[in-house]
Design an enzyme around this catalytic site. Structure first.
Site, mmCIF file in Angstrom:
data_model
loop_
_atom_site.group_PDB
_atom_site.id
_atom_site.type_symbol
_atom_site.label_atom_id
_atom_site.label_comp_id
_atom_site.label_asym_id
_atom_site.label_seq_id
_atom_site.Cartn_x
_atom_site.Cartn_y
_atom_site.Cartn_z
ATOM 1 N N LYS A 119 49.169 32.386 36.129
ATOM 2 C CA LYS A 119 49.847 32.844 37.665
ATOM 3 C C LYS A 119 50.121 31.951 38.299
ATOM 4 C CE LYS A 119 48.733 35.128 41.434
ATOM 5 N NZ LYS A 119 48.225 36.778 42.065
ATOM 6 N N LYS A 142 50.954 30.886 42.039
ATOM 7 C CA LYS A 142 51.446 30.992 43.115
ATOM 8 C C LYS A 142 52.756 30.178 43.646
ATOM 9 C CE LYS A 142 49.224 33.233 46.011
ATOM 10 N NZ LYS A 142 49.387 34.352 45.861
ATOM 11 N N ASP A 180 53.671 34.577 41.571
ATOM 12 C CA ASP A 180 53.203 35.686 43.080
ATOM 13 C C ASP A 180 54.563 34.800 44.319
ATOM 14 O OD1 ASP A 180 52.445 37.109 45.118
ATOM 15 O OD2 ASP A 180 50.149 36.246 44.612
ATOM 16 N N ASN A 206 54.299 36.308 47.060
ATOM 17 C CA ASN A 206 53.695 36.819 47.929
ATOM 18 C C ASN A 206 54.712 37.299 49.161
ATOM 19 O OD1 ASN A 206 50.944 35.089 48.138
ATOM 20 N ND2 ASN A 206 51.140 37.029 48.245
ATOM 21 N N GLU A 240 54.753 39.771 40.551
ATOM 22 C CA GLU A 240 54.152 39.998 41.585
ATOM 23 C C GLU A 240 54.658 39.308 43.250
ATOM 24 O OE1 GLU A 240 50.141 39.275 41.193
ATOM 25 O OE2 GLU A 240 49.428 38.697 43.149
ATOM 26 N N ASN A 259 49.223 43.455 45.172
ATOM 27 C CA ASN A 259 47.703 43.344 46.363
ATOM 28 C C ASN A 259 48.442 42.894 47.486
ATOM 29 O OD1 ASN A 259 47.826 40.598 45.343
ATOM 30 N ND2 ASN A 259 47.079 40.149 47.241
ATOM 31 N N ASP A 273 41.139 45.183 43.969
ATOM 32 C CA ASP A 273 39.581 44.104 44.969
ATOM 33 C C ASP A 273 38.520 44.916 45.310
ATOM 34 O OD1 ASP A 273 38.447 42.349 46.280
ATOM 35 O OD2 ASP A 273 40.031 40.929 46.334
ATOM 36 N N HIS A 303 42.575 41.698 42.189
ATOM 37 C CA HIS A 303 43.440 40.314 43.126
ATOM 38 C C HIS A 303 42.060 38.928 43.401
ATOM 39 C CE1 HIS A 303 43.168 39.373 47.153
ATOM 40 N NE2 HIS A 303 44.400 38.850 47.092
ATOM 41 N N ASN A 310 41.037 36.616 46.868
ATOM 42 C CA ASN A 310 40.865 35.308 47.103
ATOM 43 C C ASN A 310 39.657 34.281 46.561
ATOM 44 O OD1 ASN A 310 43.120 35.524 49.082
ATOM 45 N ND2 ASN A 310 42.278 37.157 49.909
#
Ligand code: GKR
Ligand code: MG
Length: 454
Positions: A221, A223, A252, A254, A278, A301, A325, A352, A354
């Protein structure tokens, strides 16, 4: 004592206020029968805010600061059993946990669902720490692994994805000058890690290769949301060229991309073994549009993170995959409920992540061992935590072939190392960080940084 047909019929006839007249001691009067096991009474909750070293990972919000924050709880019971939990950091959660202490003293750890609503209303992240510590205590009290308490394990090995970040080198001079640093990290051998700077497709392929060599990951994945979208697309292509079709990829950003960008880039991602796309954009409507226009599987997420988001999601169809999560879906209890809804909504589940330490790592493994619907490799930040700093006793939990084993011991199957915990708490007190703030950190290196949409 078993019910005879006669006593059963009498009981039915007696109704709610029933009393088994000839049941030989088996009575129902509305009060708990004398044979009910004694509760595992909660006597105290210790809350320890901690700060653990974090490499300079880049994302939509800036750059990870020198430490990430977590709260560790220890739940004491009258049987002398102590259950442990971990949840998100920040002063707000620490304060909520201090309040939670008064609300749960004297309650039965096995009956955590009886105080779930009250704690969840106070603060979901605080509830999840208490729930986890209760489950750990119950597992220890019964000699059962946490996932067994939920009717599992449904699997003994849990797959995780390599969570790849663009980043600065751990010993970047401007980042080392950060006044919040209170440990002895430095240049070269004294750097937190040796991944170096990763801000090009080639460097990201090296990072991914390193993750595969060290931990055997199969799924990758990226980011995104840091470099311009076409550079991130080039990174995805470079990873595909390197790993071939056998390694599923995810990206992802975000929510950093405009809808038209996400559609344009998404159409090009179709040539790659993309497992899912994502959160390229923000909000269910925009996600649904990207999904319709690209035909790609989408995950989130960000736009489906609470039960209240589900009615709209069923109407708009923004996603195919929801990242569970337990920290924000309302603990194990909430994730079990989400899984059943995912079945009927036609969603797959992943997890998910962090930044977190080993207690949450164990919890995530148990969650995937509890929920059959978590069929996609879960995210985890765990590889980024420098090995010497985890707060669990012994070595960090191992990742082999991209998989983690359900820990063997009762409860979570991990224990706290008091010295490491004390050190992490001392760092928390000294560094002055009270919440996540990636903007301050990135501006040390990129003073003009902004997060405008692309
Ligand atoms: O730690 O930088 C990060 C991640 O970007 C994290 O904050 C996200 O919540 O990992 C997360 C995600 O999947 O969006
Ligand atoms: Mg995400």
């Amino acid at each position: 004592m078993t019910y005879s047909r006669r006593s059963w019929l009498r009981a039915v006839a007696a109704g709610a206020a029933g009393l088994f007249a000839d049941s030989g001691g088996l009575r129902w009067s509305g009060a708990a029968p004398a044979s009910v096991p004694a509760p595992l009474a909660i006597t105290d909750l210790t809350v320890t805010p901690i700060a653990l070293p974090d490499p300079p990972l880049l994302n939509v919000g800036g750059c990870h600061g020198p430490y990430f924050l977590r709260n560790i709880v220890q739940l004491k019971t009258d049987a002398g059993i102590v259950g442990i939990g971990e949840t998100t950091g920040s002063e707000g959660v620490t304060a909520a946990l201090a309040k939670a202490r008064d609300m749960i003293r004297g309650k039965n750890a096995f009956a955590f669902r009886s105080f779930r609503a009250e704690l969840d209303k106070l603060n979901t992240a605080a509830y999840t720490a208490v729930e986890l510590a209760c489950l750990d205590a119950c597992g220890r009290a019964t000699g059962r692994r946490l996932s067994e308490l939920w009717g599992g394990p449904v699997r003994e090995q849990v797959e995780f994805a390599a969570y790849l970040f663009y980043r600065y080198a751990a010993d970047h001079p401007k980042l080392l000058a950060d006044l919040r640093i209170v440990d002895d990290r430095g240049r070269g051998d004294r750097a937190l890690d040796d991944w170096g700077e990763v801000r090009t497709p080639e460097a990201m392929v090296r990072e991914a290769e390193g993750f595969q060599k060290r931990w055997g990951f199969r799924v990758f994945k990226l980011k995104g949301g840091y470099l311009p979208p076409d550079e991130e697309l080039a990174t995805m292509r470079a990873m595909h060229a390197h790993f071939g079709d056998k390694c599923p990829l995810r990206i992802d950003p975000n929510g950093r991309w405009k809808t038209e960008t996400a559609i344009r880039v998404g159409k090009q991602l179709k040539d790659l073994p993309l497992e899912y796309y994502e959160d390229p954009v923000t909000g269910q409507e925009a996600m649904a549009e990207v999904r319709r226009e690209t035909g790609l599987a989408m995950s989130t997420n960000m736009c489906v993170t609470r039960f209240e988001h589900i009615p709209d999601a069923l109407r708009l169809n923004p996603v195919d995959v929801v990242l569970a999560d337990h920290h924000y879906w309302g603990g194990f209890a909430g994730c079990v409920e989400l899984a059943r809804i995912a079945d009927v909504a036609g969603w797959k589940l992943s997890q998910h992540s962090n930044n977190h330490a080993g207690v949450t790592m164990a919890a995530m493994i148990h969650l995937a061992a509890t929920i059959p619907q978590i069929t996609l490799a879960s995210d985890t930040h765990y590889p980024w935590l420098p090995p010497a700093y985890d707060v669990i006793a012994g070595e960090k939990l191992p990742i082999r072939n991209g998989q983690m084993e359900v820990p063997a011991g009762p409860g979570l199957g991990v224990a706290l190392d008091p010295d490491k915990l004390a050190r992490a708490h001392e760092v928390y007190n000294k560094c002055g960080m009270k919440k996540r703030d990636d903007v301050t950190t990135i501006k040390l290196v990129e003073p003009d940084w902004n997060r405008d949409l692309w």
